[in-house]
Motif scaffolding. Structure first.
Motif, mmCIF file in Angstrom:
data_model
loop_
_atom_site.group_PDB
_atom_site.id
_atom_site.type_symbol
_atom_site.label_atom_id
_atom_site.label_comp_id
_atom_site.label_asym_id
_atom_site.label_seq_id
_atom_site.Cartn_x
_atom_site.Cartn_y
_atom_site.Cartn_z
ATOM 1 N N TYR A 216 0.813 -1.212 0.000
ATOM 2 C CA TYR A 216 0.000 0.000 0.000
ATOM 3 C C TYR A 216 0.846 1.261 0.000
ATOM 4 O O TYR A 216 0.344 2.350 -0.275
ATOM 5 C CB TYR A 216 -0.933 -0.016 1.220
ATOM 6 N N GLU A 217 2.146 1.126 0.281
ATOM 7 C CA GLU A 217 3.066 2.264 0.202
ATOM 8 C C GLU A 217 3.700 2.367 -1.176
ATOM 9 O O GLU A 217 4.484 3.267 -1.447
ATOM 10 C CB GLU A 217 4.176 2.104 1.253
ATOM 11 N N HIS A 218 3.382 1.397 -2.057
ATOM 12 C CA HIS A 218 3.903 1.336 -3.427
ATOM 13 C C HIS A 218 5.421 1.164 -3.450
ATOM 14 O O HIS A 218 6.104 1.717 -4.321
ATOM 15 C CB HIS A 218 3.490 2.590 -4.210
ATOM 16 N N VAL A 219 5.949 0.413 -2.507
ATOM 17 C CA VAL A 219 7.371 0.060 -2.522
ATOM 18 C C VAL A 219 7.528 -1.457 -2.440
ATOM 19 O O VAL A 219 8.536 -1.968 -2.015
ATOM 20 C CB VAL A 219 8.152 0.754 -1.376
ATOM 21 N N MET A 403 8.836 15.954 -12.854
ATOM 22 C CA MET A 403 9.100 16.168 -11.432
ATOM 23 C C MET A 403 9.375 14.847 -10.707
ATOM 24 O O MET A 403 8.954 14.643 -9.581
ATOM 25 C CB MET A 403 7.911 16.875 -10.786
ATOM 26 N N LYS A 404 10.089 13.951 -11.369
ATOM 27 C CA LYS A 404 10.372 12.649 -10.775
ATOM 28 C C LYS A 404 11.555 12.728 -9.816
ATOM 29 O O LYS A 404 12.432 13.588 -9.950
ATOM 30 C CB LYS A 404 10.689 11.621 -11.861
ATOM 31 N N CYS A 405 11.578 11.815 -8.838
ATOM 32 C CA CYS A 405 12.731 11.643 -7.972
ATOM 33 C C CYS A 405 13.000 10.145 -7.854
ATOM 34 O O CYS A 405 12.199 9.321 -8.297
ATOM 35 C CB CYS A 405 12.502 12.275 -6.601
ATOM 36 N N CYS A 406 14.126 9.773 -7.237
ATOM 37 C CA CYS A 406 14.474 8.349 -7.135
ATOM 38 C C CYS A 406 14.423 7.865 -5.693
ATOM 39 O O CYS A 406 15.055 6.854 -5.359
ATOM 40 C CB CYS A 406 15.845 8.092 -7.750
ATOM 41 N N ARG A 407 13.699 8.536 -4.814
ATOM 42 C CA ARG A 407 13.630 8.117 -3.410
ATOM 43 C C ARG A 407 13.093 6.690 -3.281
ATOM 44 O O ARG A 407 13.714 5.826 -2.663
ATOM 45 C CB ARG A 407 12.736 9.076 -2.614
ATOM 46 N N LYS A 408 11.935 6.441 -3.852
ATOM 47 C CA LYS A 408 11.329 5.123 -3.715
ATOM 48 C C LYS A 408 12.152 4.044 -4.411
ATOM 49 O O LYS A 408 12.193 2.891 -3.952
ATOM 50 C CB LYS A 408 9.897 5.129 -4.256
ATOM 51 N N ASP A 409 12.809 4.401 -5.514
ATOM 52 C CA ASP A 409 13.662 3.431 -6.188
ATOM 53 C C ASP A 409 14.810 2.997 -5.282
ATOM 54 O O ASP A 409 15.158 1.817 -5.218
ATOM 55 C CB ASP A 409 14.216 4.026 -7.491
ATOM 56 N N CYS A 410 15.390 3.959 -4.568
ATOM 57 C CA CYS A 410 16.483 3.622 -3.641
ATOM 58 C C CYS A 410 15.977 2.725 -2.513
ATOM 59 O O CYS A 410 16.661 1.775 -2.106
ATOM 60 C CB CYS A 410 17.087 4.903 -3.065
#
Length: 523
Positions: A216-219, A403-410
């Protein structure tokens, strides 16, 4: 039972993780088995301005675990001339030095420049003379709960692993559309059935569902085969008694306990018994799954000290169902210095989040070699979900391609790294006490250090991931990982996880990092 303590406030612990300078990795060479020699943990924080032991200029080393060695710079896999992140270009040495002085930090150390493949400044066989590298700036602020005396540094930009491989890993971890639709439908059917039954039981009539966890957090990574579900139950005015000065565990009492209170059946000497309530909760679910005819559902064996009831659906889907008491009172005093998001998501957002309810789950506190079975532990999983859903300093972060970031990817990569290592060494049991919650907590601290969206540019995925790994390694070595909401509660204390286990995980992560993460597979 250990004597209960009535105080509701406590001193915030000075324990905290330290953001280190990532050591540059060695030049390509033969891999070294991480299990050949024991790892030597760092006994104390390094001297100001440096992390790790000094080494002679020009020395070469194999790709082995550097518990007592530094690594020499290496370029990213398949990298061309590397572009320095914009956030680092904007940082001037004088700015960084003055900022460090304001925070009680010593100036950041100058580094040797990276040499890209394209446009090399040396002829074949010749070496370049080292020149000072401008001080990088994206990772230069202390996080609440961390020692301000330790400098916060960045690795050289050419130290990050190849972004191409990391993106291939992320593509591999992406959930399919079929997984996103069919599996949750099955889970929702089972959970809805159990929820309906619980509502008919005395003491659980007001129970409601609360969606939490990585799906549900999409990670979520790989496949949606694990779900976390909370059944929240609002309780009347309660009084908390902190257990053993932990800040995280409490005994629960009712300020007023009328005779018609349905939870009176779970009281033990005026204390709401976590063990009694969890036992009844588990019994109801066990009875009801026998009435589910169209789906194969079994209950897994109870895990000692765990607050969750774990179900296995169709022999492949694991669902952890946790009972949670919902309190709309003010958050406990132990959380006053927690949730350090003022410079990241704003003081206003922090205030709004602290006005939300908090939860208590029937998690038993460790007591000697056993557990104190009547305690409840604070839970802020709903706040974690909200932070991850609205993670950018800009309110439009990740809402469109520009406006993308890579927080969730990390975060996904860090979770996958730990998951793969746990699977590889599952027979040794060294890593069984580590969970994705440790990775997520470390990730939140890193976001606090680096609040700007420009510091998480997707083009700099390799560098950002390498800094996440660096921070987590330092947490393991210093044995300090403060709970993000309860800074006085150290998730890496020796009481919770043995030192040798942290040394083992640190050793394995260093090996993976030095050899470009073979655990991720070949791409």
């Amino acid at each position: 039972m250990q004597p209960r303590h009535g105080k509701a406030t406590r001193r915030a612990s000075e324990a905290g993780a330290t953001v280190p300078e990532a050591s540059a990795r060695s030049a390509r060479g033969a891999r070294t088995d991480p299990n050949e020699s024991p790892a030597a943990p760092e006994a104390a924080l390094p001297e100001a301005g440096k992390f790790g032991s000094a080494r002679k200029s020009g020395s070469r080393q194999n790709k082995s675990l550097p518990d007592t060695q530094e690594r020499s710079p290496v370029r990213a896999t398949g990298a061309r001339a590397k572009k320095v992140p914009q956030c680092a270009q904007d940082a001037r040495p004088s700015d960084a030095t003055s900022a460090a002085g304001a925070e009680g930090l010593e100036p950041l150390a100058a580094r040797e420049p990276a040499v890209s493949r394209a446009g090399s400044c040396r002829q074949r066989g010749a070496r370049c003379s080292p020149k000072p590298r401008p001080t990088p700036g994206p990772w230069d602020g202390p996080s609440p709960g961390l020692p301000v005396s330790a400098p916060i540094l960045v690795p050289p930009y050419d130290a990050a692993p190849g972004a191409r491989k990391l993106r291939a890993v992320l593509e591999k971890l992406r959930l399919s559309r079929l997984d996103l639709s069919s599996v949750p439908k099955v889970v929702n059917g089972v959970v809805g059935h159990l929820l309906h039954r619980l509502k008919c039981e005395s003491g659980f009539g007001g129970v409601e569902r609360l969606h939490t966890g990585s799906y549900y957090e999409h990670v979520k990574i790989s496949a949606p085969n694990e779900f976390d579900v909370m059944f929240k139950l609002e309780v009347p005015r309660i009084q908390l008694e902190e257990y053993s000065d932990t800040g995280a565990y409490y005994f629960v009492k009712f300020k007023r306990n009328p005779k018609e209170n349905p939870l009176s059946q779970f009281l033990e000497d005026e204390i709401l018994s976590a063990s009694k309530m969890l036992s009844k909760f588990r019994k109801i679910i066990k009875e009801e799954i026998n009435n589910i005819k169209d789906t194969d559902v079994i209950m897994k064996r109870k895990r000692r000290g765990s607050p969750a009831v774990t179900l296995l659906i169709n022999k492949e889907i694991s669902v952890d169902i946790t009972l949670a008491l919902e309190s709309k009172s003010s958050w406990p005093d132990s959380t006053q210095e927690g949730l350090p998001i003022k410079n990241w998501l704003s003081a206003k957002v922090r205030q709004q989040l602290r006005l939300k309810p908090f939860y208590l789950v029937p998690k038993h506190a460790k007591e000697g070699n056993g557990f104190q079975e009547e305690t409840w532990r604070l839970s802020f999983s709903h706040i974690e979900k909200e932070i991850l859903s609205n993670h950018g300093k800009s309110k439009t972060c990740c809402e469109n391609k520009e406006m993308k970031c890579c927080r969730k990817d990390c975060l996904k990569l860090m979770k996958y790294l730990l998951e793969q290592l746990k699977e590889r060494f599952k027979d040794k049991k060294h890593l069984e006490k580590f969970s994705s919650y440790h990775v997520k907590t470390a990730f939140f601290h890193i976001c606090t250090h680096n609040p700007e969206d420009s510091q998480w540019d997707p083009k700099d995925l390799g560098l950002c991931f390498d800094n996440c790994v660096t921070y987590f390694l330092q947490c393991l070595r210093t044995e300090k990982l403060p709970n993000y909401f309860i800074p006085g509660y150290n998730l890496f204390s020796s009481d919770l996880i043995e030192t040798k286990s942290k040394e083992f995980l640190s050793k394995q992560i260093e090996y993976e990092r030095n050899n470009e993460f073979p655990v991720f597979g070949e791409f």
